[in-house]
Design a protein around this motif. Structure first.
Motif, short mmCIF file in Angstrom:
data_model
loop_
_atom_site.label_atom_id
_atom_site.label_comp_id
_atom_site.label_asym_id
_atom_site.label_seq_id
_atom_site.Cartn_x
_atom_site.Cartn_y
_atom_site.Cartn_z
N UNK A 41 28.79 38.29 46.71
CA UNK A 41 28.15 39.56 47.07
C UNK A 41 28.16 40.53 45.89
N UNK A 42 29.25 40.52 45.11
CA UNK A 42 29.32 41.39 43.93
C UNK A 42 28.31 40.93 42.88
N UNK A 43 28.13 39.62 42.72
CA UNK A 43 27.14 39.10 41.77
C UNK A 43 25.73 39.50 42.19
N UNK A 44 25.44 39.40 43.47
CA UNK A 44 24.12 39.80 43.96
C UNK A 44 23.90 41.30 43.73
N UNK A 45 24.92 42.10 44.05
CA UNK A 45 24.82 43.55 43.84
C UNK A 45 24.57 43.86 42.37
N UNK A 46 25.27 43.15 41.46
CA UNK A 46 25.09 43.38 40.02
C UNK A 46 23.69 43.00 39.58
N UNK A 47 23.13 41.94 40.18
CA UNK A 47 21.79 41.50 39.78
C UNK A 47 20.72 42.53 40.12
N UNK A 48 21.04 43.43 41.02
CA UNK A 48 20.09 44.46 41.44
C UNK A 48 20.29 45.79 40.70
N UNK A 49 21.27 45.84 39.82
CA UNK A 49 21.57 47.05 39.04
C UNK A 49 20.80 47.05 37.73
N UNK A 50 20.63 48.22 37.13
CA UNK A 50 20.03 48.28 35.79
C UNK A 50 20.95 47.61 34.77
N UNK A 51 20.34 47.19 33.67
CA UNK A 51 21.11 46.54 32.61
C UNK A 51 22.28 47.42 32.17
N UNK A 52 23.44 46.80 32.05
CA UNK A 52 24.63 47.49 31.57
C UNK A 52 25.43 48.20 32.63
N UNK A 53 24.94 48.29 33.86
CA UNK A 53 25.69 48.96 34.93
C UNK A 53 26.59 47.94 35.62
N UNK A 54 27.88 48.16 35.57
CA UNK A 54 28.87 47.20 36.04
C UNK A 54 29.18 47.37 37.52
N UNK A 55 29.33 46.22 38.19
CA UNK A 55 29.84 46.17 39.55
C UNK A 55 31.23 45.53 39.47
N UNK A 56 32.19 46.12 40.12
CA UNK A 56 33.57 45.60 40.08
C UNK A 56 34.04 45.23 41.46
N UNK A 57 34.88 44.20 41.52
CA UNK A 57 35.49 43.77 42.77
C UNK A 57 36.95 43.44 42.50
N UNK A 58 37.83 43.92 43.36
CA UNK A 58 39.27 43.69 43.20
C UNK A 58 39.65 42.34 43.79
N UNK A 59 40.38 41.55 43.02
CA UNK A 59 40.84 40.23 43.45
C UNK A 59 42.33 40.10 43.21
N UNK A 60 42.89 38.95 43.60
CA UNK A 60 44.31 38.72 43.41
C UNK A 60 44.53 37.27 42.98
N UNK A 61 45.41 37.09 41.99
CA UNK A 61 45.78 35.75 41.53
C UNK A 61 46.92 35.21 42.40
N UNK A 62 47.20 33.93 42.27
CA UNK A 62 48.24 33.32 43.10
C UNK A 62 49.66 33.72 42.68
N UNK A 63 49.78 34.48 41.60
CA UNK A 63 51.10 35.01 41.24
C UNK A 63 51.37 36.35 41.93
N UNK A 64 50.40 36.79 42.75
CA UNK A 64 50.57 38.04 43.49
C UNK A 64 50.08 39.27 42.76
N UNK A 65 49.56 39.09 41.55
CA UNK A 65 49.07 40.22 40.77
C UNK A 65 47.58 40.44 41.03
N UNK A 66 47.19 41.68 41.21
CA UNK A 66 45.79 42.02 41.41
C UNK A 66 45.09 42.19 40.08
N UNK A 67 43.78 42.00 40.09
CA UNK A 67 42.97 42.21 38.89
C UNK A 67 41.55 42.54 39.31
#
Length: 93
Positions: A41-67
């Motif tokens: 969904x974040x990739x689709x949202x980014x594809x609809x943005x103007x060039x250079x405008x970033x879409x970010x999504x918060x995720x978590x690794x299996x070590x428990x740290x978010x990124x």
């Protein structure tokens, strides 16, 4: 060692991204179905943005740290100006 059981609130964010170490090597993305859906969904949202405008999504690794995964649309000329992305033997700060 028992397998880790993740709280329900973490499952939509559990995503691992492994980039290419060398040219022609595969990249891998692993995640729960919910996390993969959020990334898509974040990739689709980014594809609809103007060039250079970033879409970010918060995720978590299996070590428990978010990124944050940042997705930025670029036209071909913008892609050509990005540095090589291979991570083998790269020094990180």
């Amino acid at each position: 060692m028992p397998e880790k059981i993740w709280p329900a609130a973490v499952l939509p964010k559990l995503l691992l991204i492994y980039g290419q170490k060398w040219e022609h090597e595969d990249a891998q993305v692993y995640g729960t179905p919910e996390a993969l859906r959020r990334l898509g969904e974040a990739c689709i949202a980014a594809s609809e943005k103007p060039e250079g405008q970033t879409v970010s999504v918060e995720m978590m690794a299996t070590d428990g740290e978010g990124y944050t995964v940042s997705i930025t649309p670029r036209q071909e000329h913008g892609m050509n100006r990005l540095p090589d992305h291979y991570c083998q033997d790269r020094e990180f700060d």
